[in-house]
Design a protein around this motif. Sequence first.
Motif, PDB file in Angstrom:
ATOM      1  N   PRO A  23       0.826  -1.218   0.000  1.00 24.06           N
ATOM      2  CA  PRO A  23       0.000   0.000   0.000  1.00 24.06           C
ATOM      3  C   PRO A  23       0.855   1.261   0.000  1.00 24.06           C
ATOM      4  CG  PRO A  23      -0.766  -1.583   1.645  1.00 24.06           C
ATOM      5  CD  PRO A  23       0.548  -2.090   1.148  1.00 24.06           C
ATOM      6  N   HIS A  24       0.272   2.323  -0.496  1.00 26.20           N
ATOM      7  CA  HIS A  24       1.012   3.590  -0.594  1.00 26.20           C
ATOM      8  C   HIS A  24       1.480   4.073   0.768  1.00 26.20           C
ATOM      9  CE1 HIS A  24       2.332   7.353  -2.291  1.00 26.20           C
ATOM     10  NE2 HIS A  24       1.543   8.038  -1.482  1.00 26.20           N
ATOM     11  N   TRP A  25       0.642   3.888   1.799  1.00 20.65           N
ATOM     12  CA  TRP A  25       1.016   4.360   3.130  1.00 20.65           C
ATOM     13  C   TRP A  25       2.236   3.596   3.656  1.00 20.65           C
ATOM     14  CZ3 TRP A  25       1.358   0.902   7.059  1.00 20.65           C
ATOM     15  CH2 TRP A  25       0.607  -0.286   6.956  1.00 20.65           C
ATOM     16  N   PHE A  26       2.342   2.313   3.287  1.00 20.63           N
ATOM     17  CA  PHE A  26       3.485   1.519   3.728  1.00 20.63           C
ATOM     18  C   PHE A  26       4.756   1.977   3.011  1.00 20.63           C
ATOM     19  CE2 PHE A  26       6.248  -2.205   3.943  1.00 20.63           C
ATOM     20  CZ  PHE A  26       6.103  -2.578   5.271  1.00 20.63           C
ATOM     21  N   GLN A  27       4.638   2.302   1.739  1.00 17.84           N
ATOM     22  CA  GLN A  27       5.783   2.819   0.996  1.00 17.84           C
ATOM     23  C   GLN A  27       6.267   4.139   1.597  1.00 17.84           C
ATOM     24  OE1 GLN A  27       4.792   3.063  -3.179  1.00 17.84           O
ATOM     25  NE2 GLN A  27       4.018   0.962  -3.269  1.00 17.84           N
ATOM     26  N   GLN A  28       5.309   4.989   1.953  1.00 19.20           N
ATOM     27  CA  GLN A  28       5.685   6.257   2.566  1.00 19.20           C
ATOM     28  C   GLN A  28       6.366   6.038   3.911  1.00 19.20           C
ATOM     29  OE1 GLN A  28       1.852   8.405   2.462  1.00 19.20           O
ATOM     30  NE2 GLN A  28       2.802   9.805   0.996  1.00 19.20           N
ATOM     31  N   LEU A  29       5.878   5.056   4.677  1.00 21.82           N
ATOM     32  CA  LEU A  29       6.497   4.733   5.960  1.00 21.82           C
ATOM     33  C   LEU A  29       7.934   4.298   5.766  1.00 21.82           C
ATOM     34  CD1 LEU A  29       5.999   4.412   9.019  1.00 21.82           C
ATOM     35  CD2 LEU A  29       5.320   2.044   8.566  1.00 21.82           C
TER      36      LEU A  29
END
Length: 220
Positions: A23-29
């Motif tokens: 997910p995009h949020w995981f990539q950002q993390l």
Amino acid sequence: MDNLPALSDGLYLDITDFAHSTPHWFQQLAEVWTELGLLLFGVLFAAGWWRARRGSGDAMALALLAPLATAFGYVVSEGLKSLVDEERPCRAVAGAPASLVACPPHGDWSFPSNHSAIAGAAAVALALSWRGIVWLTAPMALLMAFSRVFVGVHYPHDVTVGLLLGGAVAFVVVKAAKRPVRSVVEAARSSRNGAVVWCVGRGLPAHASARPAGVRHGAY
């Protein structure tokens, strides 16, 4: 060294393909952690120094050596990087997906990973100076190393060697410098300069370091 990237290409592609499936949020993390992790090690250095101010001379020496040993780990890693001149995988691996962070420019070489060397050195140096914290610092270092491959800017062998190199350098520096730094700490603690004493702390209270003859630790 030219064959090392080829050996890591497959694993690099597997990890970066996996990264793009998250997910995009995981990539950002992951993007945040790849830099924030270094700051958290800095916070732990400061916390270790603060808690050592009321500790023994050995404790303060180890706390002061932790960031110094980490800096040595970085210097050795950077020196090796300038000798190897390995191109970044985000530029060299055919068919690789776009890196999650900007691919460093040509000349900012890949082997070994400086982030991983710093993380490995910090994890080892903190573990030597702060009993029990290895259960925090070791996972932090491993996650830092993995994140550098995950975001696409290092090969797996870059981060593996970085971790081992940084950890080994930190271990040698701490063991070699502990005694002379302890002597400096003990001399500073007897100084009449209040600022110097505040920096190194006053150490253990006299009643805590002195025990009556024949009384064992823990016996009352």
